[in-house]
Design a protein around this motif. Structure first.
Motif, mmCIF file in Angstrom:
data_model
loop_
_atom_site.group_PDB
_atom_site.id
_atom_site.type_symbol
_atom_site.label_atom_id
_atom_site.label_comp_id
_atom_site.label_asym_id
_atom_site.label_seq_id
_atom_site.Cartn_x
_atom_site.Cartn_y
_atom_site.Cartn_z
ATOM 1 N N THR A 135 1.536 -0.279 5.169
ATOM 2 C CA THR A 135 0.204 0.108 4.420
ATOM 3 C C THR A 135 -0.793 -1.542 4.627
ATOM 4 O O THR A 135 0.024 -2.238 4.488
ATOM 5 C CB THR A 135 1.229 0.481 2.907
ATOM 6 O OG1 THR A 135 1.310 -0.824 2.605
ATOM 7 C CG2 THR A 135 1.508 1.224 2.364
ATOM 8 N N ALA A 136 -1.853 -0.374 4.904
ATOM 9 C CA ALA A 136 -2.777 -1.546 5.060
ATOM 10 C C ALA A 136 -3.315 -1.930 3.686
ATOM 11 O O ALA A 136 -3.363 -1.366 3.173
ATOM 12 C CB ALA A 136 -3.417 -0.530 6.355
ATOM 13 N N GLY A 137 -4.904 -2.564 4.268
ATOM 14 C CA GLY A 137 -5.638 -3.416 3.027
ATOM 15 C C GLY A 137 -6.588 -2.037 2.708
ATOM 16 O O GLY A 137 -6.740 -0.572 2.678
ATOM 17 N N LEU A 138 -7.729 -2.547 1.580
ATOM 18 C CA LEU A 138 -8.011 -1.186 0.704
ATOM 19 C C LEU A 138 -8.805 -0.819 1.152
ATOM 20 O O LEU A 138 -9.404 0.545 1.211
ATOM 21 C CB LEU A 138 -8.647 -2.162 -0.347
ATOM 22 C CG LEU A 138 -7.752 -3.265 -1.912
ATOM 23 C CD1 LEU A 138 -8.835 -3.717 -2.761
ATOM 24 C CD2 LEU A 138 -7.437 -1.459 -2.427
ATOM 25 N N ALA A 139 -9.854 -1.110 2.868
ATOM 26 C CA ALA A 139 -10.818 -0.714 3.363
ATOM 27 C C ALA A 139 -9.792 1.214 4.244
ATOM 28 O O ALA A 139 -10.370 1.915 4.009
ATOM 29 C CB ALA A 139 -11.371 -1.167 4.319
ATOM 30 N N ALA A 140 -9.088 0.384 4.614
ATOM 31 C CA ALA A 140 -8.255 1.864 5.121
ATOM 32 C C ALA A 140 -7.454 2.710 4.026
ATOM 33 O O ALA A 140 -7.330 3.632 4.113
ATOM 34 C CB ALA A 140 -7.200 0.578 5.406
ATOM 35 N N GLN A 141 -7.215 2.234 3.083
ATOM 36 C CA GLN A 141 -7.133 3.685 1.867
ATOM 37 C C GLN A 141 -8.356 4.077 1.320
ATOM 38 O O GLN A 141 -8.006 5.433 0.668
ATOM 39 C CB GLN A 141 -6.570 2.780 0.632
ATOM 40 C CG GLN A 141 -4.933 2.095 0.981
ATOM 41 C CD GLN A 141 -4.777 1.188 0.410
ATOM 42 O OE1 GLN A 141 -4.190 1.393 -1.067
ATOM 43 N NE2 GLN A 141 -4.312 -0.243 -0.213
ATOM 44 N N VAL A 142 -9.441 4.140 1.243
ATOM 45 C CA VAL A 142 -10.385 4.538 1.407
ATOM 46 C C VAL A 142 -11.122 6.230 2.518
ATOM 47 O O VAL A 142 -10.525 5.959 3.496
ATOM 48 C CB VAL A 142 -11.929 3.820 1.641
ATOM 49 C CG1 VAL A 142 -13.513 5.054 1.298
ATOM 50 C CG2 VAL A 142 -12.519 2.812 0.449
ATOM 51 N N VAL A 143 -10.865 6.928 1.361
ATOM 52 C CA VAL A 143 -11.285 8.894 2.454
ATOM 53 C C VAL A 143 -12.855 8.891 2.000
ATOM 54 O O VAL A 143 -13.185 9.246 2.749
ATOM 55 C CB VAL A 143 -10.242 9.703 1.810
ATOM 56 C CG1 VAL A 143 -8.832 9.000 2.175
ATOM 57 C CG2 VAL A 143 -10.615 9.880 0.482
#
Length: 439
Positions: A135-143
């Protein structure tokens, strides 16, 4: 929308106290429309615009002598879509509020950084990350995102809508627009079991690949002037919850890690010769512990001792060699380093200026207690990191410029071209962006 002008505006300072500014005016919009109007007015007046949240960046990324946007009224969870597995929040929502709201709704982010005082937009824009195998950082969790552009127009972007903006704006450094809203991917609330224990650095380095591969989240802290580390392994658990007893948590996380450690750092600043001895004591102070709790209570810790920080993301295979060189550099120098060196991991992601863009990464972060000379130590460490192909964290101290960064990021030119299209007049520019992005 509230606004104040230069005469009555106090100097804004970041959390560490190393960056300050006195803007021409400060605005606190309560809606996207009010934010758009503030940007339009600034452009008409020939003023630059920057947004600043809680100031947890160590760089001058948010500094301006124009219009400072404080996003504290663009706050709160706006929508939860359980079918899509998403949550939409205002840009100024602090991460602690997001975490608490999600937990109350039986939801959680997949991964987090280790502090939660930051605003959602600030954390995303500078590439905040935790540690994770998959699981990557916060930016990669933005959709999805909503941005106010330099002309005051509002643009929404996602993988399916304005995808070229979405690819860049998730780590946008405040250079493309002011974020007004963010949508994150979330999942049903789960439990993590944390196993924390001391371990010699030599063992951690020798077993690093295995430890990183066998655990969903692995990180460690090395105490300079010693061979001591404190390791942390977080893995999903079927339960039952076994949180830290309140007294044990207070003793470890408040009394020792903040109160006693802060006093020790102050002593080391006043009498540098005491630092190696303090480091040896600090390395032994935190004992092994295991507990099971909801994610944000495991991922995050209180940070009350103020410091300066530099962090680099290195190719995964180079991490331990670089750390060994940092250790050798400290040992042969006259540096007195009271703060531990933090090591974390992240998988490759697809965000243009993410420090983990297109490669699995190891993060090495060096710190110095606030008020202690840090420049020589950081410069020596940076020389090692760049030799191994490291990329500097955008919210932490570094000396890199656009010419150098162009060679470190395959999509750097793509980001610059998009900036030229969205903000040709550099409404969102400042000295920091001139250095790291060029004109």
């Amino acid at each position: 929308m509230r606004a104040s002008r230069r005469g009555g505006t106090p100097t804004w300072r970041n959390w560490a106290g190393n960056v300050g500014m006195r803007p021409a005016r400060t605005v606190s919009p309560s809606s996207t429309a009010a934010l758009a109007e503030a940007v339009r007015r600034a452009a008409e007046d020939g003023l630059s615009v920057k947004a600043a949240g809680t100031g947890h960046s160590f760089t001058a990324a948010a500094a301006t002598d124009g219009v400072l946007v404080r996003p504290d009224r663009l706050c709160g969870v706006r929508r939860i879509d359980r079918t899509a597995g998403t949550v939409t929040v205002g840009a100024g929502t602090p991460l602690w509020q997001l975490n608490e709201t999600l937990a109350s709704e039986g939801l959680s982010a997949a991964n987090m950084g280790d502090i939660m005082e930051q605003t959602a937009a600030g954390a995303v824009s500078t590439g905040t990350h935790g540690t994770g195998r998959d699981t990557a950082g916060l930016a990669a969790q933005v959709v999805a995102m909503e941005l106010v552009l330099a002309d005051g127009s509002v643009l929404r972007c996602s993988a399916g809508e304005n995808p070229e903006v979405f690819a860049a704006a998730r780590v946008g450094l405040g250079a493309l627009g002011v974020i007004s809203e963010l949508t994150f991917a979330v999942e049903p609330l789960f439990l993590l079991t944390a196993r924390e224990e001391p371990m010699p650095l030599s063992r951690v380095c020798a077993e690093f690949d295995r430890l990183a591969a066998e655990n969903e989240h692995f990180e460690f802290y090395w105490f300079p002037h010693t061979d001591g580390c404190h390791t942390k392994r977080n893995n999903r658990s079927d339960g039952p919850p076994r949180p830290l007893p309140r007294i044990r948590g207070w003793v470890d996380d408040e009394l020792l890690s903040n109160g006693v450690f802060g006093a020790a750092c102050a002593l080391g600043r006043a009498v540098p010769g005491t630092v190696p001895g303090i480091a040896r004591v600090a390395g032994r102070a935190l004992s092994a512990r295991t507990y099971t709790d909801i994610p944000y209570r495991v991922f995050t810790t209180p940070r009350r001792v103020r410091f300066l920080e530099m962090e680099y993301a290195l190719p995964r295979e180079a991490g331990m060699a670089a750390l060994s060189e940092v250790k050798a550099m400290v040992e042969r120098s006259r540096f007195r380093v009271s703060f531990p060196v933090e090591v974390r991991t992240a998988p490759a992601d697809d965000v243009a200026l993410s420090t983990a863009s297109a490669r699995d990464s190891v993060y090495i972060a060096v710190h110095m207690y606030r008020g202690t000379p840090h420049e020589a130590y950081f410069t020596a460490a940076e020389r090692i990191m760049t030799a191994y192909g490291g990329r500097p964290h955008w919210g932490k101290l570094h000396s890199r410029d656009a010419a150098w960064l162009d060679g470190a990021y395959p999509r750097f030119g793509e980001f610059r071209a998009l900036r030229e299209r969205l903000d040709p007049g550099r409404v969102f520019g400042n000295d920091y962006l001139r250095r790291v992005l060029g004109d």
